[in-house]
Design an enzyme around this catalytic site. Structure first.
Site, PDB file in Angstrom:
ATOM      1  N   GLY A  62       1.308   4.095   1.818  1.00 51.78           N
ATOM      2  CA  GLY A  62       1.990   4.511   3.042  1.00 51.78           C
ATOM      3  C   GLY A  62       3.030   3.507   3.491  1.00 51.78           C
ATOM      4  O   GLY A  62       4.132   3.873   3.914  1.00 51.78           O
ATOM      5  N   CYS A  63       2.698   2.229   3.387  1.00 53.66           N
ATOM      6  CA  CYS A  63       3.624   1.175   3.814  1.00 53.66           C
ATOM      7  C   CYS A  63       4.840   1.110   2.894  1.00 53.66           C
ATOM      8  O   CYS A  63       5.955   0.866   3.350  1.00 53.66           O
ATOM      9  CB  CYS A  63       2.896  -0.164   3.872  1.00 53.66           C
ATOM     10  SG  CYS A  63       1.560  -0.160   5.103  1.00 53.66           S
ATOM     11  N   THR A  64       4.626   1.365   1.616  1.00 50.56           N
ATOM     12  CA  THR A  64       5.732   1.384   0.661  1.00 50.56           C
ATOM     13  C   THR A  64       6.659   2.558   0.956  1.00 50.56           C
ATOM     14  O   THR A  64       7.891   2.409   0.980  1.00 50.56           O
ATOM     15  CB  THR A  64       5.195   1.453  -0.781  1.00 50.56           C
ATOM     16  OG1 THR A  64       4.395   0.287  -1.023  1.00 50.56           O
ATOM     17  CG2 THR A  64       6.322   1.521  -1.793  1.00 50.56           C
ATOM     18  N   ALA A  97       8.672   1.703   4.164  1.00 54.31           N
ATOM     19  CA  ALA A  97       9.685   0.675   3.921  1.00 54.31           C
ATOM     20  C   ALA A  97      10.851   1.234   3.105  1.00 54.31           C
ATOM     21  O   ALA A  97      12.023   0.972   3.416  1.00 54.31           O
ATOM     22  CB  ALA A  97       9.066  -0.525   3.221  1.00 54.31           C
ATOM     23  N   THR A 115       0.852  -1.187   0.000  1.00 54.15           N
ATOM     24  CA  THR A 115       0.000   0.000   0.000  1.00 54.15           C
ATOM     25  C   THR A 115       0.891   1.243   0.000  1.00 54.15           C
ATOM     26  O   THR A 115       2.066   1.168   0.380  1.00 54.15           O
ATOM     27  CB  THR A 115      -0.955  -0.001   1.211  1.00 54.15           C
ATOM     28  OG1 THR A 115      -0.182  -0.073   2.400  1.00 54.15           O
ATOM     29  CG2 THR A 115      -1.925  -1.174   1.147  1.00 54.15           C
TER      30      THR A 115
END
Length: 174
Positions: A64-66, A69, A62
């Site tokens: 935000g998660c990308t 990370a 997703t």
């Protein structure tokens, strides 16, 4: 005549309060074993004697998660210079974690908590969904939680962690 299913208020309260109590600053980190993105076992106990950054995120791939990370990937050298290692954890499967890891050329382990049990132990599980909240923990070599961010900005998390690590280590004499 239409019939409605009534759920007693007490039942609803029990459902929402069934979440694990949030872990707190200064508390010893809960022990756990999960698989990393390569399918190998990771245990929290193996981090004894080392600084650890453990960040929970909702869903691999997703936006935000990308961003989060990739920010950790781009800051990993400065974090490792401080003697710490980063681990991202979500309820995604090992396969999903592996694909996410490869797609973004991540340079740290992703952990799969598919059952959500670890997320629940840390109090980071969302109340209704089998997803985690976006929380970041800094754990000292004694496996004690020395920093906890429950209001994480995915783009700024890695930089904030690096600065916080340096400050914590200078206060503790590393």
């Amino acid at each position: 005549m239409k019939r409605f299913i009534q759920i007693p208020l007490l039942t609803l309260m029990m459902f929402f309060s069934a979440q694990a109590k949030d872990v707190e600053l200064g508390q010893k980190v809960p022990d756990f074993t999960v698989k990393n993105h390569k399918g190998k076992d990771f245990t929290m106990a193996s981090r004894k004697g080392k600084w650890t950054v453990l960040y929970f995120y909702p869903k691999a791939g997703t936006p935000g998660c990308t961003k989060q990370a990739c920010a950790f990937r781009d800051s990993i050298k400065s974090i490792r210079k401080l003697g710490a290692e980063v681990y991202g954890i979500s309820v995604d499967s090992v396969k999903d974690q592996a694909e996410f890891h490869e797609e973004h050329a991540l340079t740290f382990d992703l952990l799969s908590d598919e059952s959500g049990e670890v997320t629940k132990k840390f109090g980071a599980k969302m109340a209704v969904f089998n997803m985690s909240k976006r929380w970041t923990f800094i754990i000292d070599p004694n496996l004690k939680i020395v920093a906890l961010d429950r209001d994480v900005d995915p783009m700024l998390d890695a930089d904030k962690v690096s600065k916080n690590l340096a400050k914590l280590q200078s206060q503790s004499g590393k």
